[in-house]
Design an enzyme around this catalytic site. Structure first.
Site: not given
Length: 474
Positions: A113, A143, A218
């Site tokens: 992402h 992911d 992230s």
């Protein structure tokens, strides 16, 4: 004199105890400075650019182009979107994230992402030099994304990889990343849980921690005290948009398996059983004669899939796979997804009050498909205690829904059916652990339903099956 000596001895003893407690507390607290010093050079900042077509403003809405990105993104998500401007004007969207170098020739791991739909990916190293990155491959299901930068002949610093299977709940862990763009920020905490399943993720047994993770973290690494990467920081649970004490990381074993497949073939292959499963709650456990609520209830089987060929049936409860117990239904996708297509899985299932062992050859996970909404035609009233009117399922509906029988609800009257949320168009294929092949069978089974005991019903809605339970009062 004696009194004075006793007082001095007591003071010395108290002081020694306090010093001992302080030294003990100091010995128990981890020291992160050397870990951070050694690991930080291999942690990178990742920024992306994406060209987005301009849209016309809604009447009365302000121009949001000049707003900071965080506010602009908020308004874009919440104001009505107008058609694209016909002259093709575009603007750039930017995102920030983290990553880490896994090989000295320039392979970098991050979250999918972070780099999804990016037109340009830039990796900034610890010395603040920037390199253009190429996306080798990405896997939305886990992911995970694999990038490659060209170090121009130099050997880049790399992280040490650990074994996420060795993690223990309560163990200290540390994250390095770029929250809100602040490079190489360090936060620490403990492992709160392992093998955690999230509603939107079926193939990742997440590591849950209380390490402070915020936007920009992230894709960054999660380290153990040995300085080894044990996970990729991926998600947070939040009601405010910021950190609230619940962070989730992708186990490094899962991430590296994905990365190796992306590197070798550009795609990820997963094991597939060909079933739709659901959680076994207390009422379902009672209706299926189980001692406790555990396992994965098979609500639907793909015709011609591995489970169908291997003899698994709708209504079976999978209790273990290859000797590993299935406590929660979400445990099963992790295990199946980790198997190679063509391998054999040994299942223990609960069926009709007994136990059965099955050997099923695992298939390859296909792309997801949408279910089919059945139409109701030729409805025929059925007298039953559930409060529903049902009709025969047509051959066309059987083919579209991949079923061999059942009845379709044409109307929901007052009664148990309305209370448990049944709707017109739902298809009932099983009632009280019995297959329903016609309106006549449904009426017969409904008339014999027990009272004051959990009864299960299998229902298809928009092509997706699930078991529900209810009780009939006296």
């Amino acid at each position: 004199m004696l009194k004075s000596s006793m007082k001095s001895f007591t003071s010395l003893l108290a002081g020694a105890l306090l010093m001992g407690q302080a030294l003990l507390a100091q010995a128990q607290l981890p020291e992160f400075t050397e870990l951070v010093k050694e690991a930080s050079p291999a942690v990178v900042n990742i920024s992306t650019r994406q060209k987005i077509a301009e849209r016309a403003l809604s009447p009365g809405m302000p121009d949001i182009e000049g707003l900071p990105p965080i506010f602009r993104d908020f308004f874009e998500r919440n104001i009505p979107q107008m058609p694209q401007v016909p002259d093709g004007r575009q603007r750039e969207a930017h995102s920030l994230g983290s990553g880490f170098i896994i090989s000295n020739d320039g392979y970098v791991l991050t979250n999918n992402h972070v780099v999804a739909d990016a037109d340009e990916i830039v990796v900034r190293l610890s010395d603040r030099s920037e390199l253009q990155a190429k996306l080798i491959g990405a896997d939305p299901r886990t992911d995970v994304a694999l990038l490659k930068v060209d170090p121009a002949g130099e050997k880049l610093p790399t992280v040490k990889l650990g074994n996420s299977n060795d993690l223990k709940v309560g163990e200290w862990v540390l994250a390095i990343g770029s929250p809100f763009g602040f490079d190489h920020s360090v936060t620490a905490g403990i492992v709160s849980a392992t093998g955690r399943s999230l509603p939107s993720e079926s193939y990742v047994p997440f590591i849950q921690t209380d390490v402070a993770i915020n936007p920009g973290n992230s894709g960054g690494p999660l380290f153990n005290l040995q300085g080894q990467v044990v996970g990729i920081n991926s998600q947070i649970f939040t009601r405010s948009g910021g950190f609230m004490g619940l962070s989730f990381a992708i186990p490094i074993d899962v991430a590296m398996d994905v990365a190796n497949q992306l590197k070798s073939s550009g795609k990820v292959t997963r094991g597939w059983l060909g079933v739709v499963i659901q959680e076994v709650n207390k009422d379902l456990a009672e209706s299926f004669g189980l001692d406790k609520p555990a396992g994965a209830l098979v609500a639907q089987i793909v015709e011609g899939g591995p489970a169908d060929k291997g003899g698994l049936r709708v209504g079976d409860v999978i209790l273990s796979m290859n000797g590993q117990p299935i406590v929660m239904s979400a445990d099963l996708p992790h295990l199946v997804g980790g198997l190679k297509p063509g391998s054999v899985a040994k299942l223990e299932v609960a069926r009709e009050g007994g136990r059965k062992n099955l050997a099923i050859t695992i298939g390859s996970l296909p792309d997801e498909t949408e279910g089919v909404q059945p139409s109701v035609a030729g409805a025929e009233q059925s007298s039953n205690r559930l409060g529903v009117a049902v009709a025969e399922v047509t051959e066309e509906q059987k083919s579209a829904l991949d079923i061999k029988g059942g009845v379709v609800i044409s109307d929901v009257l007052d009664g148990p059916a309305a209370m448990i949320g049944l709707r017109p168009g739902d298809v009932i294929t099983h009632l009280n652990n019995q297959a329903i092949d016609s309106v006549k069978t449904f009426t017969k089974v409904a008339a014999a339903l027990p009272k004051n005991r959990s009864v299960s019903m299998r229902v298809l809605r928009q092509g997706r099956a699930s078991f529900i339970t209810f009780k009939l009062a006296e």
